[in-house]
Design a protein around this motif. Structure first.
Motif, PDB file in Angstrom:
ATOM      1  N   SER A 181       4.878   9.680 -26.778  1.00 22.89           N
ATOM      2  CA  SER A 181       5.653   8.756 -27.566  1.00 22.89           C
ATOM      3  C   SER A 181       4.534   8.144 -28.316  1.00 22.89           C
ATOM      4  O   SER A 181       5.020   7.412 -29.360  1.00 22.89           O
ATOM      5  CB  SER A 181       6.091   7.657 -26.363  1.00 22.89           C
ATOM      6  OG  SER A 181       5.136   6.978 -25.857  1.00 22.89           O
ATOM      7  N   GLY A 182       3.150   8.581 -28.416  1.00 24.42           N
ATOM      8  CA  GLY A 182       2.191   7.682 -29.229  1.00 24.42           C
ATOM      9  C   GLY A 182       2.368   6.313 -28.875  1.00 24.42           C
ATOM     10  O   GLY A 182       3.015   6.010 -27.551  1.00 24.42           O
ATOM     11  N   ASP A 183       2.030   5.193 -29.439  1.00 23.35           N
ATOM     12  CA  ASP A 183       1.963   3.727 -29.308  1.00 23.35           C
ATOM     13  C   ASP A 183       3.506   3.154 -29.330  1.00 23.35           C
ATOM     14  O   ASP A 183       3.269   2.086 -29.189  1.00 23.35           O
ATOM     15  CB  ASP A 183       0.968   3.159 -29.761  1.00 23.35           C
ATOM     16  CG  ASP A 183      -0.528   3.388 -29.346  1.00 23.35           C
ATOM     17  OD1 ASP A 183      -0.695   3.547 -27.964  1.00 23.35           O
ATOM     18  OD2 ASP A 183      -1.605   3.765 -30.187  1.00 23.35           O
ATOM     19  N   LEU A 184       4.315   3.800 -29.239  1.00 25.64           N
ATOM     20  CA  LEU A 184       5.679   3.187 -29.298  1.00 25.64           C
ATOM     21  C   LEU A 184       5.882   2.785 -27.857  1.00 25.64           C
ATOM     22  O   LEU A 184       6.666   2.040 -27.626  1.00 25.64           O
ATOM     23  CB  LEU A 184       6.758   4.171 -29.598  1.00 25.64           C
ATOM     24  CG  LEU A 184       6.851   4.522 -31.062  1.00 25.64           C
ATOM     25  CD1 LEU A 184       7.704   5.513 -31.563  1.00 25.64           C
ATOM     26  CD2 LEU A 184       7.466   2.951 -31.851  1.00 25.64           C
ATOM     27  N   VAL A 185       5.376   3.422 -26.872  1.00 25.63           N
ATOM     28  CA  VAL A 185       5.474   3.161 -25.436  1.00 25.63           C
ATOM     29  C   VAL A 185       4.175   2.887 -24.810  1.00 25.63           C
ATOM     30  O   VAL A 185       3.217   3.711 -25.038  1.00 25.63           O
ATOM     31  CB  VAL A 185       6.224   4.212 -24.488  1.00 25.63           C
ATOM     32  CG1 VAL A 185       6.677   3.692 -23.184  1.00 25.63           C
ATOM     33  CG2 VAL A 185       7.598   4.591 -25.137  1.00 25.63           C
ATOM     34  N   GLU A 186       3.805   1.827 -23.966  1.00 24.45           N
ATOM     35  CA  GLU A 186       2.917   1.618 -23.371  1.00 24.45           C
ATOM     36  C   GLU A 186       3.071   1.514 -22.092  1.00 24.45           C
ATOM     37  O   GLU A 186       4.239   0.954 -21.548  1.00 24.45           O
ATOM     38  CB  GLU A 186       1.866   0.535 -23.864  1.00 24.45           C
ATOM     39  CG  GLU A 186       1.763   0.455 -25.208  1.00 24.45           C
ATOM     40  CD  GLU A 186       0.682   1.456 -25.821  1.00 24.45           C
ATOM     41  OE1 GLU A 186       0.477   2.451 -25.184  1.00 24.45           O
ATOM     42  OE2 GLU A 186       0.280   1.383 -27.159  1.00 24.45           O
ATOM     43  N   TYR A 187       2.099   1.732 -21.118  1.00 22.83           N
ATOM     44  CA  TYR A 187       2.315   1.500 -19.593  1.00 22.83           C
ATOM     45  C   TYR A 187       1.097   0.766 -18.865  1.00 22.83           C
ATOM     46  O   TYR A 187      -0.089   1.368 -19.020  1.00 22.83           O
ATOM     47  CB  TYR A 187       2.400   2.883 -19.010  1.00 22.83           C
ATOM     48  CG  TYR A 187       2.902   2.739 -17.382  1.00 22.83           C
ATOM     49  CD1 TYR A 187       4.238   2.233 -17.149  1.00 22.83           C
ATOM     50  CD2 TYR A 187       2.099   3.080 -16.494  1.00 22.83           C
ATOM     51  CE1 TYR A 187       4.708   2.291 -15.888  1.00 22.83           C
ATOM     52  CE2 TYR A 187       2.503   3.269 -15.093  1.00 22.83           C
ATOM     53  CZ  TYR A 187       3.963   2.668 -14.753  1.00 22.83           C
ATOM     54  OH  TYR A 187       4.236   2.631 -13.441  1.00 22.83           O
ATOM     55  N   GLY A 188       1.245  -0.222 -18.491  1.00 31.02           N
ATOM     56  CA  GLY A 188       0.153  -1.282 -17.928  1.00 31.02           C
ATOM     57  C   GLY A 188      -0.923  -1.490 -19.103  1.00 31.02           C
ATOM     58  O   GLY A 188      -1.953  -1.660 -18.668  1.00 31.02           O
ATOM     59  N   ALA A 189      -0.518  -1.462 -20.130  1.00 30.51           N
ATOM     60  CA  ALA A 189      -1.425  -1.667 -21.341  1.00 30.51           C
ATOM     61  C   ALA A 189      -0.670  -2.679 -22.526  1.00 30.51           C
ATOM     62  O   ALA A 189       0.739  -2.549 -22.556  1.00 30.51           O
ATOM     63  CB  ALA A 189      -1.806  -0.513 -22.068  1.00 30.51           C
ATOM     64  N   THR A 190      -1.333  -3.456 -23.027  1.00 32.41           N
ATOM     65  CA  THR A 190      -0.551  -4.366 -24.041  1.00 32.41           C
ATOM     66  C   THR A 190      -0.362  -3.618 -25.091  1.00 32.41           C
ATOM     67  O   THR A 190      -1.345  -3.325 -25.764  1.00 32.41           O
ATOM     68  CB  THR A 190      -1.579  -5.504 -24.275  1.00 32.41           C
ATOM     69  OG1 THR A 190      -2.087  -6.245 -22.996  1.00 32.41           O
ATOM     70  CG2 THR A 190      -0.949  -6.648 -24.954  1.00 32.41           C
ATOM     71  N   PRO A 191       0.753  -3.869 -25.766  1.00 32.47           N
ATOM     72  CA  PRO A 191       1.044  -3.103 -27.094  1.00 32.47           C
ATOM     73  C   PRO A 191       0.391  -3.876 -28.207  1.00 32.47           C
ATOM     74  O   PRO A 191       0.218  -5.301 -28.137  1.00 32.47           O
ATOM     75  CB  PRO A 191       2.715  -3.595 -27.352  1.00 32.47           C
ATOM     76  CG  PRO A 191       3.041  -3.562 -25.808  1.00 32.47           C
ATOM     77  CD  PRO A 191       1.953  -4.325 -25.062  1.00 32.47           C
ATOM     78  N   TYR A 192      -0.197  -3.058 -28.803  1.00 34.81           N
ATOM     79  CA  TYR A 192      -1.019  -3.698 -29.999  1.00 34.81           C
ATOM     80  C   TYR A 192       0.022  -3.571 -31.156  1.00 34.81           C
ATOM     81  O   TYR A 192       0.593  -2.739 -31.712  1.00 34.81           O
ATOM     82  CB  TYR A 192      -2.158  -2.751 -30.703  1.00 34.81           C
ATOM     83  CG  TYR A 192      -2.739  -3.132 -31.929  1.00 34.81           C
ATOM     84  CD1 TYR A 192      -3.488  -4.450 -31.904  1.00 34.81           C
ATOM     85  CD2 TYR A 192      -2.388  -2.622 -33.139  1.00 34.81           C
ATOM     86  CE1 TYR A 192      -3.999  -4.973 -33.237  1.00 34.81           C
ATOM     87  CE2 TYR A 192      -2.858  -3.221 -34.415  1.00 34.81           C
ATOM     88  CZ  TYR A 192      -3.654  -4.373 -34.249  1.00 34.81           C
ATOM     89  OH  TYR A 192      -4.142  -4.809 -35.532  1.00 34.81           O
ATOM     90  N   CYS A 193       0.118  -4.835 -31.776  1.00 33.47           N
ATOM     91  CA  CYS A 193       1.457  -5.263 -32.632  1.00 33.47           C
ATOM     92  C   CYS A 193       0.889  -5.673 -33.917  1.00 33.47           C
ATOM     93  O   CYS A 193       1.607  -6.522 -34.835  1.00 33.47           O
ATOM     94  CB  CYS A 193       2.429  -6.387 -32.152  1.00 33.47           C
ATOM     95  SG  CYS A 193       3.139  -5.710 -30.562  1.00 33.47           S
TER      96      CYS A 193
END
Length: 317
Positions: A181-193
């Protein structure tokens, strides 16, 4: 500046895991650092996200050589961020560098500024940065969707929609039901927006969920190999976006300035998400972009090394 970027003090090396999540399908993860994927086909290999520097790409190539001697002929860039793409020069084989047409346009528009910005913010993730020859340019671009055949192995490469950036691309293996998914999905990590489209991102996640993956490699965090983990990854990412953008919209509607919105966001988001990796680093960038979008700015402003410092001083200095 009395306080440096949170990421500048994050200097401890992370333990890497190279895991097989399906026959010939691998994920390189590292305790919340950016992930890469490897797809071994009949006669060649696809790498998903090149890593940040040629030296770090060499470490991934060494992992590939532990499982196959087939040539690495393709590298997919899930988006334009430097930490994902600048390692392409570390692949000794002649590779096709694949990206969406939108991602390439973003390299043209903001690639140099992003490189300088990211290297300043995250020194540990750019080990051997002096070996980077310059920007990475795709050799093959596509619009919407393309199919890559590695012999009989089918990889659908999909520009899934705006989210983490405007040009996000995923790799979907329909027969194996595995999604990178690349950075579209994160798990236990803060999305960089910092370059995100908050209002579009949830619908993009809906499109990924509709594929019904049985394994999912997120941009950061461990590979997700159960229905519960996949649901948690998708819903956790959605919830973070929803909660933060709601705070930004309320703040803008009330006439609050960026600093006031940031302080409220940190107070309300930390209890729920503060244990996720890179939370302290991402939040100033995330709130800045949420505030801009809530004020009607559709295209994210370009982050430069100078703008990074100005923003950090205003919110965290």
């Amino acid at each position: 500046m009395s306080k440096g970027f949170a990421s500048q003090s994050d200097l401890a090396e992370k333990r890497e895991t190279f895991a097989e999540i399906g026959p010939g399908l691998y994920a390189l993860t590292a305790e919340g650092d950016p992930n890469s994927g490897v797809v071994v086909g009949d006669d060649s290999v696809l790498v998903i996200d090149a890593r940040a520097t040629p030296r770090m790409a060499g470490d991934l190539v060494a992992r590939v050589r532990e499982v196959t001697d087939k040539p690495i002929r393709h590298v997919l860039l899930t988006h334009y961020h430097a930490v994902r793409v600048l390692g392409v020069a570390g692949y000794a084989d002649r590779v096709n560098v694949i990206a969406s047409d939108v991602a390439r346009a973003m390299i043209v528009e903001r690639g140099q500024a992003d490189m300088e910005s990211e290297i300043q913010r995250f020194p540990r993730l750019f080990r051997g940065k002096e070996e980077i020859p310059g920007l990475t340019w795709p050799t093959l671009t596509f619009h919407g969707e393309m199919t890559l055949w590695l012999g009989t192995r089918e990889v659908r490469i999909i520009h899934a929609g705006r989210g983490h950036t405007a040009g996000d691309t995923v790799a979907w293996l329909p027969r194996e039901r595995v999604l990178y998914s690349g950075d579209l999905v994160e798990y236990g990590a803060t999305p960089y927006c910092g370059d995100a489209h908050y209002q579009d991102w949830p619908a993009t996640l809906d499109r990924l969920e509709a594929l019904r993956p049985e394994a999912l490699v997120p941009g950061r965090g461990e590979a997700l190999t159960s229905p519960e983990q996949i649901r948690d990854g998708l819903e956790g990412t959605r919830a973070f976006l929803r909660d933060l953008f709601a705070i930004a919209r309320a703040g803008v509607a009330a006439g609050h300035d960026l600093k006031a919105v940031y302080d409220r966001a940190m107070s309300e988001m930390r209890p729920k998400y503060g244990h996720w990796v890179i939370f302290e680093h991402c939040m100033p960038f995330d709130v800045s972009r949420a505030y801009d979008e809530a004020k009607g700015l559709d295209a994210p402003r370009i982050w430069t090394a100078e703008r990074d410092l100005e923003m950090w001083r205003a919110l965290e200095g």
